[in-house]
Scaffold this active site. Structure first.
Site, short mmCIF file in Angstrom:
data_model
loop_
_atom_site.label_atom_id
_atom_site.label_comp_id
_atom_site.label_asym_id
_atom_site.label_seq_id
_atom_site.Cartn_x
_atom_site.Cartn_y
_atom_site.Cartn_z
N GLN A 221 13.77 -18.59 46.46
CA GLN A 221 12.30 -18.51 46.56
C GLN A 221 11.63 -19.43 45.53
OE1 GLN A 221 10.55 -14.46 47.67
NE2 GLN A 221 12.04 -13.89 46.11
N TYR B 27 21.92 -5.51 37.14
CA TYR B 27 21.11 -6.73 37.25
C TYR B 27 20.31 -6.96 35.96
CZ TYR B 27 17.17 -9.68 38.70
OH TYR B 27 16.19 -10.66 38.77
N ALA C 268 20.31 -17.22 40.65
CA ALA C 268 20.61 -15.88 40.13
C ALA C 268 21.23 -15.01 41.22
CB ALA C 268 19.32 -15.21 39.63
N HIS C 269 21.91 -13.98 40.78
CA HIS C 269 22.39 -12.93 41.69
C HIS C 269 21.26 -11.91 41.70
CE1 HIS C 269 24.58 -9.47 43.19
NE2 HIS C 269 25.70 -10.14 43.29
N TRP D 250 8.61 -8.80 40.80
CA TRP D 250 8.17 -8.62 42.19
C TRP D 250 7.85 -9.96 42.86
CZ3 TRP D 250 4.59 -3.70 42.75
CH2 TRP D 250 5.16 -2.63 42.06
P1 NDP Z 1 16.48 -15.87 45.22
O1 NDP Z 1 17.42 -14.75 45.47
O2 NDP Z 1 15.46 -16.23 46.22
O3 NDP Z 1 17.30 -17.20 44.89
C1 NDP Z 1 18.37 -17.19 44.02
C2 NDP Z 1 19.21 -18.36 44.35
O4 NDP Z 1 20.38 -18.29 43.52
C3 NDP Z 1 19.71 -18.35 45.80
O5 NDP Z 1 18.98 -19.27 46.58
C4 NDP Z 1 21.15 -18.78 45.68
O6 NDP Z 1 21.25 -20.07 46.23
C5 NDP Z 1 21.39 -18.96 44.19
N1 NDP Z 1 22.71 -18.47 43.86
C6 NDP Z 1 23.31 -17.31 44.21
N2 NDP Z 1 24.59 -17.30 43.79
C7 NDP Z 1 24.78 -18.47 43.15
C8 NDP Z 1 25.88 -19.04 42.49
N3 NDP Z 1 27.07 -18.46 42.44
N4 NDP Z 1 25.73 -20.28 41.93
C9 NDP Z 1 24.55 -20.92 42.00
N5 NDP Z 1 23.48 -20.44 42.63
C10 NDP Z 1 23.59 -19.22 43.19
O7 NDP Z 1 15.81 -15.58 43.81
P2 NDP Z 1 14.32 -15.83 43.32
O8 NDP Z 1 13.91 -17.21 43.62
O9 NDP Z 1 13.50 -14.70 43.80
O10 NDP Z 1 14.52 -15.65 41.75
C11 NDP Z 1 14.38 -16.73 40.82
C12 NDP Z 1 14.53 -16.17 39.43
O11 NDP Z 1 13.55 -15.17 39.19
C13 NDP Z 1 15.89 -15.50 39.17
O12 NDP Z 1 16.29 -15.78 37.86
C14 NDP Z 1 15.59 -14.02 39.28
O13 NDP Z 1 16.49 -13.24 38.53
C15 NDP Z 1 14.18 -13.99 38.71
N6 NDP Z 1 13.41 -12.84 39.15
C16 NDP Z 1 13.27 -12.58 40.50
C17 NDP Z 1 12.57 -11.47 40.92
C18 NDP Z 1 12.40 -11.14 42.37
O14 NDP Z 1 11.70 -10.19 42.70
N7 NDP Z 1 13.01 -11.91 43.29
C19 NDP Z 1 11.93 -10.55 39.95
C20 NDP Z 1 12.12 -10.92 38.57
C21 NDP Z 1 12.83 -12.03 38.21
P3 NDP Z 1 22.39 -20.56 47.21
O15 NDP Z 1 21.84 -20.41 48.58
O16 NDP Z 1 22.56 -21.97 46.80
O17 NDP Z 1 23.63 -19.71 46.97
#
Ligand code: NDP
Length: 303
Positions: free
Chosen positions: A11, A128, A63-64, A153
């Site tokens: 995202q 997490y 991120a996971h 969120w």
């Molecule tokens: P998403 O889940 O949308 O995206 C995370 C991305 O991480 C995925 O697109 C995936 O890409 C990649 N990813 C997963 N596994 C691996 C791996 N082994 N190596 C490299 N890349 C990997 O997350 P957001 O964009 O929502 O989150 C962005 C940041 O914000 C993160 O740090 C998250 O912890 C933080 N955050 C998010 C919140 C939320 O509500 N979503 C809330 C608070 C913080 P691929 O397709 O390439 O595997």
């Protein structure tokens, strides 16, 4: 300026590809990238990627993020959320590069009703949150120049999100129950990406890293519950002419205990964003503004 972005298809990563592009040369990777490794499950290859690109700024949006799954995938979550960022921090330190990283409201235990400040004690309730906190500590301890944005969120127009789920369910079902005792601020991936770009520009211009390097709370202004968020979405949809089986008034408010999920969630995710706003001279719009914009895009696309 050379920027290396990890997690480009998530995202926030998707929006960062847009917002970072005008700042300089952008190398954007995802976990399946072939020429350069972008998969955090291979820390040595990640270190190699950083050395090969030699960026001025590393931005980590990978991120996971599957919070419930992380409870049963502890080591995988730790590898991606904590060990990967730790490697980035060590490499950033060696290159004297900036590391921009995203963390979460889930580093807090969610007690009370106050707005969490960056200096408040942490106390994650789930795997997490624990792994996100471990990353923060590794980055800070590495001594690299860093910007860590704790957000909450997160939603984006692209892909699935809470608002789209509520819209679908309110059209399909006769009854909708939504949690009312978790409070936070829905925050758009586009807002996070734009603020990140502004902050990077400000950071690289500083003569001393001490001026801005640190942890910042970055969420949209205001607060709501998941129940309030759902009602806002349905109210907006109704005004846009969407036919709903469940009206905003009929969404049933339930406590967290009504759902049995593997991971515990913090109830209070209110974040004080004063440090970010003052340091970077930025203002954060109310959460409703971004959600309304996202909904308008969804409705326009479907007509
Ligand atoms: P998403 O889940 O949308 O995206 C995370 C991305 O991480 C995925 O697109 C995936 O890409 C990649 N990813 C997963 N596994 C691996 C791996 N082994 N190596 C490299 N890349 C990997 O997350 P957001 O964009 O929502 O989150 C962005 C940041 O914000 C993160 O740090 C998250 O912890 C933080 N955050 C998010 C919140 C939320 O509500 N979503 C809330 C608070 C913080 P691929 O397709 O390439 O595997």
């Amino acid at each position: 300026m050379k920027i290396l972005l990890f997690g480009k298809s998530g995202q926030v990563g998707w929006e960062l590809q847009r917002s970072l592009a005008p700042l300089g040369e952008l190398v954007a990777l995802h976990s399946g990238s072939s020429e350069l490794c972008g998969n955090f499950e291979y820390p040595e290859r990640i270190a190699h990627t950083v050395r090969a690109v030699a960026p001025d700024v590393i931005v980590n949006a990978a991120a996971h993020t599957a919070v419930d799954k992380a409870e049963s995938e502890r080591e995988k979550a730790r590898a991606i959320n904590a060990h990967g960022p730790a490697v980035l921090a060590q490499e950033a330190r060696k290159l004297d590069a900036w590391l921009v990283h995203y963390s979460s409201d889930y580093v807090f235990d969610g007690n009370g009703t106050h707005r969490w400040r960056e200096t408040d004690p942490t106390g994650p309730l789930n795997v997490y949150g624990l792994t996100k906190l471990e990353a923060e500590k590794a980055i800070v301890d590495s001594g690299c120049r860093h910007l860590i944005f704790r957000t909450s969120w997160v939603y984006a127009a692209r892909g699935g999100n809470f608002a789209k789920t509520m819209l679908r369910l309110a059209q399909e079902r006769d009854r909708l129950t939504v949690i009312e005792d978790q409070i936070g601020a829905p925050t758009g991936a586009d807002l996070l990406a734009d603020i990140t770009a502004h902050a990077i520009r400000a950071a690289v211009r500083q003569r001393t890293m001490e001026a801005v390097s640190g942890i910042y709370h970055l969420v949209a202004a205001g607060e709501t519950s998941w129940h309030g968020y759902a009602r806002f979405v349905l109210d907006y949809a109704r005004h846009a002419g969407v036919v709903l089986k469940v009206t905003p008034e009929n969404v049933v408010a339930v406590p967290t205990s009504a759902f049995s999920l593997p991971a515990k969630r913090p109830r209070n995710s209110r974040m004080d964003t004063g440090k970010l706003r003052h340091t970077f001279d930025l203002s954060l719009p109310p959460w409703e503004t971004g959600v309304a914009r996202m909904l308008t895009e969804i409705f326009e696309r479907s007509t």
